[in-house]
Design an enzyme around this catalytic site. Structure first.
Site, PDB file in Angstrom:
ATOM      1  N   ASN A   1      -9.760 -52.436  -0.885  1.00  0.00           N
ATOM      2  CA  ASN A   1      -9.738 -53.489  -1.912  1.00  0.00           C
ATOM      3  C   ASN A   1      -9.051 -52.842  -3.111  1.00  0.00           C
ATOM      4  O   ASN A   1      -9.694 -52.041  -3.815  1.00  0.00           O
ATOM      5  CB  ASN A   1     -11.148 -53.890  -2.368  1.00  0.00           C
ATOM      6  CG  ASN A   1     -11.912 -54.755  -1.378  1.00  0.00           C
ATOM      7  OD1 ASN A   1     -12.596 -55.684  -1.755  1.00  0.00           O
ATOM      8  ND2 ASN A   1     -11.852 -54.441  -0.101  1.00  0.00           N
TER       9      ASN A   1
ATOM     10  N   GLU B   1     -12.354 -53.126   3.679  1.00  0.00           N
ATOM     11  CA  GLU B   1     -13.495 -52.554   2.951  1.00  0.00           C
ATOM     12  C   GLU B   1     -14.278 -53.719   2.333  1.00  0.00           C
ATOM     13  O   GLU B   1     -13.684 -54.748   1.957  1.00  0.00           O
ATOM     14  CB  GLU B   1     -12.958 -51.652   1.825  1.00  0.00           C
ATOM     15  CG  GLU B   1     -13.988 -51.136   0.853  1.00  0.00           C
ATOM     16  CD  GLU B   1     -13.357 -50.493  -0.408  1.00  0.00           C
ATOM     17  OE1 GLU B   1     -12.343 -51.008  -0.908  1.00  0.00           O
ATOM     18  OE2 GLU B   1     -13.917 -49.475  -0.855  1.00  0.00           O
TER      19      GLU B   1
ATOM     20  N   ASN C   1     -20.946 -47.346   0.173  1.00  0.00           N
ATOM     21  CA  ASN C   1     -19.803 -48.178   0.535  1.00  0.00           C
ATOM     22  C   ASN C   1     -19.412 -47.701   1.932  1.00  0.00           C
ATOM     23  O   ASN C   1     -18.891 -46.598   2.083  1.00  0.00           O
ATOM     24  CB  ASN C   1     -18.661 -47.962  -0.480  1.00  0.00           C
ATOM     25  CG  ASN C   1     -17.501 -48.895  -0.233  1.00  0.00           C
ATOM     26  OD1 ASN C   1     -17.390 -49.482   0.850  1.00  0.00           O
ATOM     27  ND2 ASN C   1     -16.617 -49.018  -1.214  1.00  0.00           N
TER      28      ASN C   1
ATOM     29  N   LYS D   1     -18.365 -43.939   2.379  1.00  0.00           N
ATOM     30  CA  LYS D   1     -17.205 -43.571   1.560  1.00  0.00           C
ATOM     31  C   LYS D   1     -17.472 -42.336   0.698  1.00  0.00           C
ATOM     32  O   LYS D   1     -18.500 -42.260   0.006  1.00  0.00           O
ATOM     33  CB  LYS D   1     -16.829 -44.745   0.662  1.00  0.00           C
ATOM     34  CG  LYS D   1     -15.521 -44.567  -0.117  1.00  0.00           C
ATOM     35  CD  LYS D   1     -15.177 -45.869  -0.818  1.00  0.00           C
ATOM     36  CE  LYS D   1     -13.884 -45.792  -1.608  1.00  0.00           C
ATOM     37  NZ  LYS D   1     -13.582 -47.112  -2.280  1.00  0.00           N
TER      38      LYS D   1
ATOM     39  N   CYS E   1     -10.486 -47.082   1.549  1.00  0.00           N
ATOM     40  CA  CYS E   1      -9.767 -47.340   0.316  1.00  0.00           C
ATOM     41  C   CYS E   1      -9.291 -46.106  -0.446  1.00  0.00           C
ATOM     42  O   CYS E   1      -8.322 -45.501  -0.066  1.00  0.00           O
ATOM     43  CB  CYS E   1     -10.600 -48.243  -0.576  1.00  0.00           C
ATOM     44  SG  CYS E   1      -9.565 -49.160  -1.707  1.00  0.00           S
TER      45      CYS E   1
ATOM     46  N   GLU F   1     -17.555 -48.437  -8.861  1.00  0.00           N
ATOM     47  CA  GLU F   1     -18.060 -47.915  -7.583  1.00  0.00           C
ATOM     48  C   GLU F   1     -18.970 -46.716  -7.793  1.00  0.00           C
ATOM     49  O   GLU F   1     -19.950 -46.530  -7.064  1.00  0.00           O
ATOM     50  CB  GLU F   1     -16.891 -47.534  -6.659  1.00  0.00           C
ATOM     51  CG  GLU F   1     -16.144 -48.745  -6.125  1.00  0.00           C
ATOM     52  CD  GLU F   1     -15.180 -48.385  -5.026  1.00  0.00           C
ATOM     53  OE1 GLU F   1     -13.975 -48.612  -5.212  1.00  0.00           O
ATOM     54  OE2 GLU F   1     -15.610 -47.867  -3.982  1.00  0.00           O
TER      55      GLU F   1
HETATM   56  N1  ING Z   1      -9.804 -49.191  -4.886  1.00  0.00           N
HETATM   57  C1  ING Z   1      -8.666 -48.566  -5.424  1.00  0.00           C
HETATM   58  C2  ING Z   1      -7.940 -47.647  -4.455  1.00  0.00           C
HETATM   59  O1  ING Z   1      -8.094 -46.451  -4.431  1.00  0.00           O
HETATM   60  C3  ING Z   1      -7.644 -47.372  -7.269  1.00  0.00           C
HETATM   61  C4  ING Z   1      -8.931 -47.891  -6.716  1.00  0.00           C
HETATM   62  C5  ING Z   1      -6.520 -48.187  -7.391  1.00  0.00           C
HETATM   63  C6  ING Z   1      -7.584 -46.075  -7.663  1.00  0.00           C
HETATM   64  C7  ING Z   1      -5.305 -47.665  -7.887  1.00  0.00           C
HETATM   65  C8  ING Z   1      -6.394 -45.536  -8.185  1.00  0.00           C
HETATM   66  C9  ING Z   1      -5.243 -46.335  -8.296  1.00  0.00           C
HETATM   67  O2  ING Z   1      -7.112 -48.213  -3.751  1.00  0.00           O
HETATM   68  C10 ING Z   1     -10.862 -48.702  -4.180  1.00  0.00           C
HETATM   69  N2  ING Z   1     -11.792 -49.588  -3.805  1.00  0.00           N
HETATM   70  O3  ING Z   1     -10.966 -47.525  -3.893  1.00  0.00           O
END
Ligand code: ING
Length: 314
Positions: free
Chosen positions: A201, A47, A114, A131, A176, A150
């Site tokens: 990411n 991503e 995205n 996304k 993601c 985001e």
């Molecule tokens: N990043 C993370 C993901 O869903 C996240 C955001 C991390 C949400 C951990 C909840 C817990 O992997 C992106 N870019 O969506």
């Protein structure tokens, strides 16, 4: 005759805010060279593969983030990736920040997504995904050690989840946070997906929770493995990893078979290529038996899944 697709996950190490597109594209070309040397058919990048994960930074005026967006795709800076694809007959999946100018959009407004594209062996864009599940928040949150904006910089994708017939298979894309929602994989599964590509990411820490990095890696693989098994699909998770301007992102790129088993996984948090021979016909046994949707699903009981957003008291 089995339909074998040799698929590579091209994990990228950190991209610093100051790194140029040219520096990043050169790293990506090196990974494509390695994939070609291994006779891969398709290379999947993360991503937002062309830039640092800029939603960690707050700015009042969203226009300040324009340098992280691609105004056209392809463009001069990414053209070498398309040229390599055409010359070497190797397709790729690429995550990037997509800007749609008002003059180029259906509603006459500019848009910010995205996004990801699927490019075939003739360097033709055969799929575009925007996304849908945008995590994080819209406004600056002083309680957070790093922001996750985001929802500030991107709009929810307008094209839904779709499967493209390409490279002799049914290929779906997600990005993601999408992997945290089973609906993502099921919507692709209902379209007979055989290979699902998911760049990510994912920060290793979140200042609002005490989840350890290992637990976050476990969650990432759990979701990808479940998505693969429950929808009879190969799944490829591709990380942007390592420390970007002091902010660590997790690795864990992996290739998962329709059985749910991890068949290849990266070891580090830098630029790293893994690959596997994905037999697309290996999906069929599960599609015809355990997960024969037509025989076993009961949509008449699934109403709340689409009619309800949040939880309700029982
Ligand atoms: N990043 C993370 C993901 O869903 C996240 C955001 C991390 C949400 C951990 C909840 C817990 O992997 C992106 N870019 O969506």
């Amino acid at each position: 005759m089995s339909r074998i697709l040799r698929v590579a996950a091209a994990q990228l190490g950190p991209i610093q805010k100051a790194d140029s597109r040219a520096m990043v594209v050169a790293r990506m070309l090196a990974l494509m060279e390695e994939a070609k040397a291994q006779d891969c058919d398709l290379v999947a990048f993360p991503e937002l593969a062309l830039t640092t994960f800029f939603p960690r930074w707050y700015c009042e005026d969203r226009k300040e983030m324009m340098p992280f967006f691609e105004v056209t795709m392809p463009n001069d800076e990414v053209q070498p990736l398309f040229d390599f694809a055409k010359k070497n007959k190797i397709g790729f999946y690429l995550g990037y920040a997509e800007y749609v100018a008002a003059c180029a959009s259906d509603d006459g407004e500019e848009h910010f997504y995205n996004s990801s594209i699927l490019v075939d062996k003739d360097a033709q864009i055969v799929g575009n995904y925007r996304k849908i599940h945008l995590p994080g928040h819209t406004e600056y949150n002083p309680k957070r050690a790093h922001q996750h904006l985001e929802k500030r910089y991107f709009e929810v994708g307008d094209r839904g989840f779709h499967v493209d017939k390409a490279m002799n298979g049914n290929i779906g894309m997600a990005l993601c946070n999408d992997r945290r929602w089973p609906e993502t994989f099921r919507l692709l599964g209902l379209q007979d997906v055989e290979l699902t590509l998911v760049g990510y990411n994912t920060p290793t820490h979140d200042s609002l929770s005490d989840e350890a990095p290992d637990l976050r890696l476990f969650h990432s693989q759990l979701m990808l493995q479940a998505g693969a098994y429950q929808n009879s699909s190969w799944v490829v998770g591709i990380a942007k990893a390592g420390i970007e301007d002091g902010h660590p992102l997790m690795g864990g790129s992996c290739i998962i078979a329709p059985t749910g088993e991890i068949v290849a996984q990266t070891k580090g948090e830098g630029d790293e290529l893994i690959f596997a021979d994905c037999d697309l016909d290996a999906c069929q046994y599960y599609k015809d038996n355990i997960f024969n949707f037509a025989n076993h699903r009961r949509p008449e009981f699934y109403g709340p899944i689409v009619q309800q957003t949040g939880r309700k008291d029982p």
